[in-house]
Motif scaffolding. Structure first.
Motif, mmCIF file in Angstrom:
data_model
loop_
_atom_site.group_PDB
_atom_site.id
_atom_site.type_symbol
_atom_site.label_atom_id
_atom_site.label_comp_id
_atom_site.label_asym_id
_atom_site.label_seq_id
_atom_site.Cartn_x
_atom_site.Cartn_y
_atom_site.Cartn_z
ATOM 1 N N VAL A 19 0.857 -1.184 0.000
ATOM 2 C CA VAL A 19 0.000 0.000 0.000
ATOM 3 C C VAL A 19 0.892 1.233 0.000
ATOM 4 O O VAL A 19 1.808 1.348 0.817
ATOM 5 N N GLY A 20 0.631 2.137 -0.914
ATOM 6 C CA GLY A 20 1.426 3.354 -0.999
ATOM 7 C C GLY A 20 0.837 4.472 -0.154
ATOM 8 O O GLY A 20 -0.374 4.535 0.064
ATOM 9 N N ASP A 21 1.696 5.366 0.316
ATOM 10 C CA ASP A 21 1.239 6.500 1.119
ATOM 11 C C ASP A 21 1.975 7.761 0.689
ATOM 12 O O ASP A 21 3.188 7.739 0.441
ATOM 13 N N GLY A 22 1.236 8.855 0.599
ATOM 14 C CA GLY A 22 1.831 10.141 0.244
ATOM 15 C C GLY A 22 2.052 10.320 -1.240
ATOM 16 O O GLY A 22 2.784 11.229 -1.654
ATOM 17 N N TYR A 23 1.430 9.489 -2.049
ATOM 18 C CA TYR A 23 1.487 9.638 -3.509
ATOM 19 C C TYR A 23 0.167 10.262 -3.975
ATOM 20 O O TYR A 23 -0.903 9.677 -3.743
ATOM 21 N N THR A 24 0.233 11.416 -4.574
ATOM 22 C CA THR A 24 -0.979 12.019 -5.118
ATOM 23 C C THR A 24 -1.418 11.240 -6.352
ATOM 24 O O THR A 24 -0.686 10.387 -6.866
ATOM 25 N N SER A 58 -3.294 10.402 -2.368
ATOM 26 C CA SER A 58 -3.189 11.276 -1.204
ATOM 27 C C SER A 58 -3.410 12.724 -1.628
ATOM 28 O O SER A 58 -3.014 13.128 -2.724
ATOM 29 N N THR A 59 -4.030 13.491 -0.763
ATOM 30 C CA THR A 59 -4.218 14.917 -1.069
ATOM 31 C C THR A 59 -2.911 15.681 -0.937
ATOM 32 O O THR A 59 -2.723 16.702 -1.586
ATOM 33 N N ASP A 94 9.824 14.493 7.301
ATOM 34 C CA ASP A 94 10.787 14.042 6.305
ATOM 35 C C ASP A 94 11.538 15.245 5.746
ATOM 36 O O ASP A 94 10.954 16.072 5.042
ATOM 37 N N PRO A 95 12.832 15.388 6.068
ATOM 38 C CA PRO A 95 13.662 14.424 6.782
ATOM 39 C C PRO A 95 13.839 14.722 8.264
ATOM 40 O O PRO A 95 14.447 13.939 8.985
ATOM 41 N N ASP A 96 13.298 15.868 8.733
ATOM 42 C CA ASP A 96 13.576 16.305 10.105
ATOM 43 C C ASP A 96 12.290 16.442 10.919
ATOM 44 O O ASP A 96 11.181 16.522 10.377
ATOM 45 N N LEU A 97 12.462 16.527 12.225
ATOM 46 C CA LEU A 97 11.311 16.736 13.096
ATOM 47 C C LEU A 97 10.639 18.077 12.832
ATOM 48 O O LEU A 97 9.451 18.250 13.114
ATOM 49 N N THR A 98 11.388 19.003 12.263
ATOM 50 C CA THR A 98 10.812 20.316 11.943
ATOM 51 C C THR A 98 10.141 20.342 10.579
ATOM 52 O O THR A 98 9.528 21.343 10.207
ATOM 53 N N SER A 99 10.255 19.239 9.823
ATOM 54 C CA SER A 99 9.611 19.168 8.513
ATOM 55 C C SER A 99 8.101 19.036 8.677
ATOM 56 O O SER A 99 7.610 18.628 9.734
ATOM 57 N N PRO A 100 7.330 19.364 7.633
ATOM 58 C CA PRO A 100 5.868 19.360 7.752
ATOM 59 C C PRO A 100 5.309 17.999 8.141
ATOM 60 O O PRO A 100 5.874 16.953 7.823
ATOM 61 N N ARG A 101 4.177 18.054 8.809
ATOM 62 C CA ARG A 101 3.404 16.846 9.097
ATOM 63 C C ARG A 101 2.309 16.754 8.043
ATOM 64 O O ARG A 101 1.448 17.621 7.954
ATOM 65 N N ARG A 102 2.386 15.691 7.249
ATOM 66 C CA ARG A 102 1.503 15.557 6.094
ATOM 67 C C ARG A 102 0.197 14.849 6.462
ATOM 68 O O ARG A 102 0.170 13.968 7.329
ATOM 69 N N ASN A 103 -0.860 15.225 5.779
ATOM 70 C CA ASN A 103 -2.153 14.560 5.921
ATOM 71 C C ASN A 103 -2.265 13.510 4.825
ATOM 72 O O ASN A 103 -2.603 13.801 3.688
ATOM 73 N N THR A 104 -1.913 12.266 5.168
ATOM 74 C CA THR A 104 -1.874 11.177 4.181
ATOM 75 C C THR A 104 -2.734 10.005 4.657
ATOM 76 O O THR A 104 -2.978 9.861 5.860
ATOM 77 N N CYS A 118 7.285 10.996 14.070
ATOM 78 C CA CYS A 118 7.554 12.364 14.536
ATOM 79 C C CYS A 118 7.778 12.435 16.040
ATOM 80 O O CYS A 118 7.270 13.336 16.726
ATOM 81 N N SER A 119 8.545 11.492 16.582
ATOM 82 C CA SER A 119 8.856 11.491 18.012
ATOM 83 C C SER A 119 10.313 11.863 18.223
ATOM 84 O O SER A 119 11.214 11.247 17.636
ATOM 85 N N SER A 120 10.557 12.818 19.067
ATOM 86 C CA SER A 120 11.934 13.264 19.329
ATOM 87 C C SER A 120 12.746 12.197 20.054
ATOM 88 O O SER A 120 13.979 12.258 20.084
ATOM 89 N N SER A 121 12.085 11.212 20.631
ATOM 90 C CA SER A 121 12.801 10.147 21.337
ATOM 91 C C SER A 121 13.164 8.986 20.416
ATOM 92 O O SER A 121 13.759 8.011 20.862
ATOM 93 N N SER A 122 12.791 9.082 19.118
ATOM 94 C CA SER A 122 13.055 8.013 18.173
ATOM 95 C C SER A 122 14.275 8.350 17.325
ATOM 96 O O SER A 122 15.043 9.263 17.632
ATOM 97 N N VAL A 123 14.459 7.594 16.234
ATOM 98 C CA VAL A 123 15.545 7.844 15.296
ATOM 99 C C VAL A 123 14.941 8.171 13.935
ATOM 100 O O VAL A 123 13.837 7.734 13.602
ATOM 101 N N GLN A 124 15.691 8.928 13.139
ATOM 102 C CA GLN A 124 15.147 9.404 11.872
ATOM 103 C C GLN A 124 14.687 8.275 10.980
ATOM 104 O O GLN A 124 13.623 8.327 10.354
ATOM 105 N N ARG A 125 15.477 7.185 10.875
ATOM 106 C CA ARG A 125 15.208 6.142 9.881
ATOM 107 C C ARG A 125 13.967 5.314 10.182
ATOM 108 O O ARG A 125 13.502 4.546 9.334
ATOM 109 N N LEU A 126 13.398 5.439 11.410
ATOM 110 C CA LEU A 126 12.244 4.633 11.780
ATOM 111 C C LEU A 126 10.982 5.236 11.146
ATOM 112 O O LEU A 126 10.448 6.246 11.600
#
Length: 599
Positions: free
Chosen positions: A42-47, A87-88, A95-105, A115-123
């Motif tokens: 299943v794809g996500d974030g593809y318009t 996706s709209t 992506d790629p940072d915690l400061t990057s937008p949070r997408r509605n997908t 988007c958890s500061s206690s996690s790692v980027q690649r997760l």
């Protein structure tokens, strides 16, 4: 005149779903989903406008997956579907940072563990409820016979295992993330990383003997004496390079725990699964379906005036073994999927007939695992019973897909609605098949070039193109200080600094080919371009290049993490390279020799 058989599930059309205009698309179908292991992507974030991009990503992921064992051998067990969910918004969250937008997908995928500061980027995580809801649109699949994979529209490296697997779609390494994460989700395998946060070597392991099948505290002597962990494979060349032995680091710990191979799919993307992981993956793929698919019903006694048959699965690399016993005595059937009881001179009364199906794959050595790859069916034969005429319409019910070429090493199969002889021909010339006529081993003919293979029953014929032409692998190196070509020897190059290698291939069949290389006889490694650019050549240096605290392109003994203590790659090295085409044909390896001079 024989007609052309059409198997309904092989030509299933995309089904429109009501959920957010999602579309189910059969990508690679080998049988009824109720009888197969189904991978649902299943794809996500593809318009809507980006769906061609999603399809390209899926094509690459599936092509790479099916070149890796055991997926290559067991690809005929698999159906692959995608669910296209427009996706709209384009992209995934953080992506790629915690400061990057949070997408509605639709699937809510996000890096940094959502988007958890206690996690790692690649997760890269996914909303499992949403993923399941879309996967449920694929009729005939359920949690027991499928594996879900969510692919996010991103070029950032990332993925996750667990119940469901995730991977980014557009990174140069993305197609290799998928088999690694399936190692977690499907195989229950653990990471062999000696770190959790990149750039920070893990603390020493302090626990008891790990439950992981590919991590241990035992010495090789203890493994052998206790017959524990990977003792059956010790000392053999690893499919991922080197020797099956005991290598320190894994389970996110830097020391005091050991793994079987220096590097494998669960340690470093690009290498194969080693034998220990491959055995587990073989077991888990097979557990998602049944090698004994059907046959003569056994819910009531049957007469002795009939043909009894079984329907099995069909690995693409070898036939399954089928044996028959009547009252405990083995019958001479030469692997046939059926037995004619009228030819057995059965005495009056009741008797017991048993069919046993075994997968003889060399991928498995553990008897407990082999037992899971063994199925039996038993009938009570009563000579007093008269069998009524079989009015089942004769047709093909499943087969190796006919919509794409088969390779020179493939086992092609055709199943029928009732026991009847299947006749095989190559380029119109009949080829006798003894015993098991449901499988045709193309590799026994040593074919080259292009051919036509047919399977026929009265009134029906299936046709395949056999692509027995190897792809051609080509290499292009950056400018060398010197080059020499001696007759009968590989070309030799001398470099006084970093150099690049670009691999390409040509083939007579359309589709994306896979390139591989190895250095000094080490494990074959997937050529993906360069981690930061799939279109860039691979860069070799004496010490390797640090990218996000992983090391790539170290000539000679690989350096995977910055702290790996290995000798610099100066000196003379042999590099082999080869191509794998969409039909699974592997080219002859090309070779060049390179000498990297010290500054």
């Amino acid at each position: 005149m024989a007609g052309v058989a059409v198997i309904p599930f092989l030509v299933a059309l995309p089904a429109q779903a009501n959920a957010d205009a999602a579309t189910v698309v059969p990508v690679r179908i080998t049988g009824d989903p109720a009888k197969r292991f189904n991978i649902v992507i299943v794809g996500d974030g593809y318009t809507a406008a980006e769906m061609p991009k999603f399809r390209e990503h899926v094509d690459r992921h599936v092509n790479v997956l099916l070149t890796l064992e055991p997926f290559r051998t067991y690809r005929s067990y698999l159906n692959v579907y995608t669910v296209e969910v427009p996706s709209t918004e384009s992209g995934v969250s953080c992506d790629p940072d915690l400061t990057s937008p949070r997408r509605n997908t639709p699937l809510g995928m996000g890096f940094w563990g959502g988007c958890s500061s206690s996690s790692v980027q690649r997760l890269l995580t996914v909303n499992s409820s949403a993923l399941t809801r879309y996967a449920d649109l694929v009729t005939g699949t359920n949690s027991g016979n499928r594996q879900l994979l969510a692919i996010g529209n991103s070029s950032t490296y990332g993925g996750a295992g667990g119940t469901y697997a995730t991977a980014s779609g557009g990174n140069a390494l993305s197609a290799l993330i998928t088999p690694h994460e399936l190692g977690h989700s499907l195989g229950g395998l653990d990471d062999e990383y000696d770190y959790y946060s990149r750039g920070v070597r893990g603390e020493p392991y302090s626990g008891s003997e790990p439950s992981s099948i590919h991590h241990s505290l035992l010495t090789t002597q203890q493994m052998r004496s206790q017959r524990a962990k990977w003792w059956r494979w010790l000392g053999e060349p690893s499919e991922s390079g080197g020797t099956i032995d005991r290598y320190e680091g894994g389970l996110y710990s830097g020391t005091d725990v050991w793994r079987p191979s220096r590097h494998s799919m669960m340690k470093s993307l690009g290498y194969y699964f080693d034998q220990i992981s491959r055995e587990r993956m073989t077991q888990r793929i097979s557990a998602k379906t049944s090698i004994l698919q059907g046959g003569t019903p056994n819910s009531a006694p049957i007469g002795s005036d009939r043909v009894v048959w079984v329907e099995t699965l069909h690995p693409a690399g070898h036939p399954l073994a089928v044996t028959w016993k009547l009252d405990g005595k083995q019958l001479s059937t030469n692997g046939s999927r059926s037995v004619d009881l009228r030819q057995q001179r059965i005495s009056r009364g009741k008797h017991t007939l048993t069919a046993t199906v075994v997968d003889p794959t060399p991928f498995v050595r553990d008897p407990a695992v082999r037992a899971t790859l063994t199925k039996t069916r038993t009938w009570t034969v009563d000579t007093a019973i008269k069998t009524p005429p079989d009015t089942t319409p004769l047709d093909f019910t499943s087969s190796t897909p006919t919509d794409r070429p088969v390779g020179a090493q493939d086992v092609v199969y055709a199943e029928t609605s009732k026991p009847v002889a299947v006749s095989w021909a190559v380029d119109g010339r009949p080829v006798p098949v003894q015993g098991n006529d449901r499988d045709f081993e193309v590799k026994r003919l040593n074919l080259t070039g292009s051919h036509t293979l047919t399977a026929s029953i009265p009134g029906r014929t299936l046709t395949w193109k056999v692509d027995a032409t190897e792809p051609v692998a080509k290499v292009e190196l950056s400018k060398a200080v010197s080059k020499s070509n001696r007759p009968g020897r590989p070309p030799e190059y001398v470099f006084n600094g970093p150099f690049t290698m670009k691999l390409t291939s040509t083939d007579d069949t359309p589709g994306a080919g896979i390139m591989e290389f190895r250095v000094d006889g080490d494990g074959w490694y997937n050529y993906y371009g360069w981690p930061t650019d799939a279109n860039a050549p691979f860069l070799f240096t004496a010490e390797g290049t640090n990218i996000d605290n992983l090391v790539y392109g170290k000539l000679g003994v690989p350096r995977l993490s910055p702290w790996d203590n290995v000798p610099p790659g100066y000196g003379r090295h042999t590099v082999d390279y080869r191509a794998v085409d969409p039909a699974g044909n592997v080219s002859a390896a090309g070779t060049f020799i390179v000498t990297l001079q010290r500054p």
